[in-house]
Design an enzyme around this catalytic site. Structure first.
Site, PDB file in Angstrom:
ATOM      1  N   CYS A 101     -49.102  29.198 -12.821  1.00 12.41           N
ATOM      2  CA  CYS A 101     -49.297  27.958 -13.584  1.00 12.41           C
ATOM      3  C   CYS A 101     -50.480  27.166 -13.069  1.00 12.41           C
ATOM      4  O   CYS A 101     -51.125  26.455 -13.828  1.00 12.41           O
ATOM      5  CB  CYS A 101     -48.026  27.128 -13.559  1.00 12.41           C
ATOM      6  N   LYS A 103     -30.630  29.934 -14.188  1.00 17.97           N
ATOM      7  CA  LYS A 103     -30.933  30.979 -15.161  1.00 17.97           C
ATOM      8  C   LYS A 103     -32.316  31.535 -14.865  1.00 17.97           C
ATOM      9  O   LYS A 103     -33.329  30.882 -15.089  1.00 17.97           O
ATOM     10  CB  LYS A 103     -30.903  30.452 -16.596  1.00 17.97           C
ATOM     11  N   GLU A 157     -53.886  27.695 -22.041  1.00 17.98           N
ATOM     12  CA  GLU A 157     -53.486  28.455 -20.864  1.00 17.98           C
ATOM     13  C   GLU A 157     -53.302  29.920 -21.258  1.00 17.98           C
ATOM     14  O   GLU A 157     -52.482  30.236 -22.120  1.00 17.98           O
ATOM     15  CB  GLU A 157     -52.172  27.887 -20.313  1.00 17.98           C
ATOM     16  N   GLU A 216     -41.869  21.387 -14.487  1.00 15.11           N
ATOM     17  CA  GLU A 216     -43.120  21.876 -13.902  1.00 15.11           C
ATOM     18  C   GLU A 216     -43.687  22.845 -14.917  1.00 15.11           C
ATOM     19  O   GLU A 216     -43.123  23.907 -15.146  1.00 15.11           O
ATOM     20  CB  GLU A 216     -42.833  22.526 -12.541  1.00 15.11           C
TER      21      GLU A 216
END
Ligand code: ADP
Length: 827
Positions: free
Chosen positions: A300, A192, A397, A266
């Site tokens: 990331c 997906k 983040e 992750e």
């Protein structure tokens, strides 16, 4: 502008990449993209679509299907069906398919790059020169693994159907990171893509058709998080491979808890970029550009915290601002552009909000003097100074082109600041003193550390995080394990289940999914009530067997400690005889034990030789008291003495096994394209919670504790609930074997209660659980708090006596995390 004027200003002119071929592709597919199921492009059953928008213009590119329940069902069914043949397809054939995919990607590289930039907003320079070449490299590399599978992983089986859920920041690259290793190892995939960036996934499926990939091996269902959730919950999916936010990772951890699905996550990061005062500052400036403005900072592992040694901070920041003034933000298809568009308004809004919050919390933002284009979603490169380490912009983040600068004075301060985050994905260390840089690299808790470099990736090197950045690795040999089952496991799942597994000789082995059975231990009151005054002389063991009436306490920090609860639990032999009592451990005991385990962290830096010696010494001391241990084991479990002796011998051998491994589970140097070294070092995870089952209670206990401590972890172990004396008898052995206090801590009591406390504890880094499925579920659920690594040793249940099930590399792998350190060399 005249040529003379251009010479005067030396400004770059536009260098536009043609969008025409990508436009043609879009027109050919208009108005909407299909799903890809069983090698066919199909329309979604419910015919629901949403727009995919070009973030540089705000204009729709095409419609994308929102796959629903029936579509996900179709896709999973196709993948399950295809699995039967694909997993038996010889490695060489799979290698050819993967090679074919790599070739297709190369042949259509430009179309893929342009479409990617139009859909995501990333500069064409990056999609053309970084993303797509890495995609091809990933398929080539894994074609090699498919070829080498039989040789390198004999007897291993694929996990099965993989549900891959990926984010929008590197759409095709993330597809490759999931699909290539999954297919190479014989799994089939339902992928997906992220809702903002599904276009190249469908184009890739067309390439897969051309490469002749068999039907059902790869399926793509597009849609938003709801489609993702359908995939996560589908019982036909054996593994979820996820890359995305920690928030969604946590949801997935909870949704899959107890399902038996494998999981690799992750997740996010807040990676430090550490600059020492002897670093080459001009290189550092370029490094910062790559660290935080690559892909608009939507990475990331972006170096989003700039930690600079105080003395050079003013100079570096001045040069950085000068460089920022010359960065160019604009049309992603312009080859002279440094920073493209932010993927979507929602992301742009999030960046704006966090920047405002940074300002409100007292930090000082700086942005170049020029303005960004206004017709798409753009945000200028932003540098924050006067940032407090605990402030929002230093902790959260941002996933945008925003860097937060802080200063430090000493090396230890730098390391403390770098580790001052719940994440642990990556780090950059800049210094001309390579000794120090390597020292710092080892001290930073992160899955990847780049020295004098940043954002380097390669298929041969594993990538993945420590702590809340998730678990599992992608790339290289490390990454393959995520998609494989051990040979014995593969046999176990094909066999009938628990009946085929040898139980303890007294028949008290656990059925795989039995609930908690506390018949052999009982709280004192209950035992007293049932049998009058607890133990009495008529309950003493028959002649010839030693009486065991012991009251061991907890073993915490090398000392015996009374249980905080003040309660004990009675331990009974299988025939109901009283054997002794152990402390009823509670939350406080676990907390004390975790503290003691942290205090013993020096164990991680003890030499491997030293750790090996201590393991051998434990074995030696256990052997000296072997007779006594075996007799007690026999009484405790009701097994014949000869069987107990075998368990004891196997325990001693297991200790030797990990004494042997302690200095042999080496890391490696990966063959990446870097001129330099990419070192994969095995590091301990930290403090581990180990929860034992009741099979072979002494051997089972040592089977968990020995590999964990051999690799430098410190542990809090909960021994067999039914036969805890098997472990508590070891106290004296540990005490006489030079094991430093706090390396092994033992808390006895109710397994499920203690397991839960360990899984919830934020200072516990990993939990191994060997118990019934019901307990496994709660451990997985509770572990989502700090996203600790969990390992369920009950699927299927293990016979600790069988070395294939009870020891070896898989234990060492689960007791370590891999840190990849990239060290370039040359003048
Ligand atoms: P990002 O921060 O990169 O947007 P997200 O974690 O929001 O990351 O999204 C990553 C992927 O996870 C996307 O494909 C998204 O559709 C999917 N996703 C979002 N919510 C869920 C969910 N509840 N279950 C499964 N997948 C989800």
């Amino acid at each position: 502008m005249s040529v003379a004027e251009i010479f005067q200003s030396m400004a770059y002119g536009p260098a536009p990449e043609s969008a025409a071929p990508a436009q043609e592709w879009l027109e050919a597919h208009a108005p909407a993209l299909p799903l890809f199921i069983n090698n066919r492009m199909v329309t979604p059953r419910e015919a629901t679509y949403f727009d995919s928008v070009n973030p540089a213009t705000g204009q729709p590119l095409i419609k994308v299907a929102q796959a629903g329940t029936a579509d996900v069902e179709d896709a999973v069914r196709a993948a399950r069906e295809a699995l039967k043949d694909w997993k038996r397809t010889p490695g060489h054939l799979r290698a050819r398919y993967l090679y074919g995919l790599a070739r297709q990607v190369q042949k259509h590289a430009r179309l893929l790059a342009v479409l990617e930039s139009m859909d995501n907003g990333k500069p064409i320079r990056e999609s053309r020169d970084i993303d797509i070449p890495l995609v091809a490299r990933h398929f080539y590399h894994h074609a090699g693994w498919a070829q080498l599978m039989d040789e390198e992983f004999p007897g291993h089986e694929p996990v099965g159907v993989v549900g891959a859920i990926i984010p929008w920041n590197f759409p095709l690259l993330m597809l490759a990171w999931k699909v290539a290793p999954a297919l190479a190892t014989g799994n089939t995939v339902v992928l997906k893509p992220a809702e903002f960036t599904s276009l190249t996934a469908i184009l890739f499926c067309e390439l897969a058709q051309r490469a002749g990939l068999p039907p059902g091996v790869l399926n793509v269902v597009t849609g938003d998080g709801q489609t993702g959730a359908l995939l996560v919950e589908h019982p036909g999916v054996d593994k979820i491979a996820f890359t995305g936010s920690t928030e969604v990772g946590r949801l997935i951890r909870r949704a899959t808890a107890g399902s038996g699905k494998c999981l690799s996550l992750e997740l996010g990061g807040k990676s430090p970029f550490v600059v020492f005062d002897d670093a080459d500052l001009d290189s550092v400036v370029e490094g910062v550009v790559d660290a935080i403005w690559f892909n608009q900072g939507q990475v990331c592992c972006a170096g989003s915290r700039l930690l600079v040694q105080e003395g050079v901070a003013p100079r570096l920041l001045e040069r950085l601002r000068a460089r920022m003034e010359h960065l160019r933000v604009g049309d992603p298809l312009d080859k002279a552009i440094d920073i493209g568009a932010i993927v979507a308004p929602v992301q742009l809004e999030k960046i704006r909000r966090l920047v405002e919050q940074g300002r409100a919390e007292g930090a000082t933002p700086w942005q170049p003097s020029w303005a960004c284009p206004t017709d798409g979603y753009f945000f200028p490169p932003t540098l924050f100074t006067d940032v407090a380490p605990a402030s929002t912009i230093a902790q959260v983040e941002i996933f945008g082109p925003v860097i937060a600068a802080m200063t430090f004075r000493t090396k230890s301060e730098a390391v403390a600041l770098a580790n001052n985050t719940p994440y642990g994905l990556a780090a950059s260390v800049w210094s001309e003193n390579i000794n120090m840089a390597l020292d710092v690299a080892r001290a930073i808790k992160a899955g990847t550390v780049w020295i004098n470099s940043t954002n380097l990736f390669d298929a041969a090197s594993g990538f993945g995080g420590y702590r809340e950045s998730g678990f599992g690795r992608e790339g290289g040999r490390e990454g393959l394990h995520e998609y494989l089952r051990e040979p014995w496991e593969a046999q176990g799942t094909e066999a009938a289940g628990s009946e085929t597994l040898p139980l303890a000789a007294n028949g008290h082995g656990e059925a795989p999914s039995s609930g908690v059975d506390a018949t052999a231990t009982a709280p004192l009151a209950e035992a007293d009530g049932a049998r009058g005054n607890g133990h009495s002389s008529d309950e003493l063991p028959p002649l010839g067997l030693p009486a065991i009436d012991r009251t061991p306490k907890m073993f915490i920090g090398g000392k015996q400690a009374r249980p905080d609860s003040g309660y004990s639990r009675t331990v009974l032999a299988p025939d109901g005889r009283y054997l002794g009592e152990v402390g009823e451990g509670n939350r406080k005991d676990i907390r004390n034990a975790v503290e003691a385990a942290h205090a013993a962290s020096g164990w991680a830096t003890a030499t491997a030789h030293n750790r090996a010696q201590i393991l051998y010494y434990i074995a030696e001391n256990l052997s000296t008291r072997g007779q006594e241990f075996a007799a007690r084991l026999a009484t405790m479990t009701g097994q014949p003495l000869a069987e107990a002796e075998r368990e004891l011998e196997a325990t001693i051998e297991r200790l030797f096994c990990y004494g042997g491994w302690a200095d042999k589970y080496d890391g490696s140097v990966h063959a990446t394209p870097l001129r330099g070294l990419t070192i994969a070092a095995h590091e301990p995870i930290g403090v581990m919670g180990l929860i034992c089952d009741d099979r072979q209670p002494l051997l089972g206990f040592v089977s968990l504790v020995a590999p964990a401590i051999a690799m430098g972890n410190t542990v809090v172990a909960v021994p067999s609930e039914r036969y805890p004396l098997a472990a508590t008898d070891l106290y004296q052995v540990f005490e006489t074997s030079d094991l430093p206090p706090g390396v092994v801590n033992i808390v006895t009591g109710a397994r499920e209660t203690l397991a839960r406390v360990l899984a919830e504890h934020d200072d516990v880094d990993a939990v191994w659980y060997a118990g019934p499925d019901s307990g496994a579920r709660q451990v997985e659920l509770a572990s989502a708090g700090n996203m600790k690594r969990t390992w369920m040793l009950n699927r299927p249940p293990r016979d600790w006596r069988d070395p294939a099930q009870g020891q070896g590399r898989s234990f060492l792998r689960e007791a370590t995390q891999v840190k990849n350190i990239w060290v370039p060399y040359g003048d």
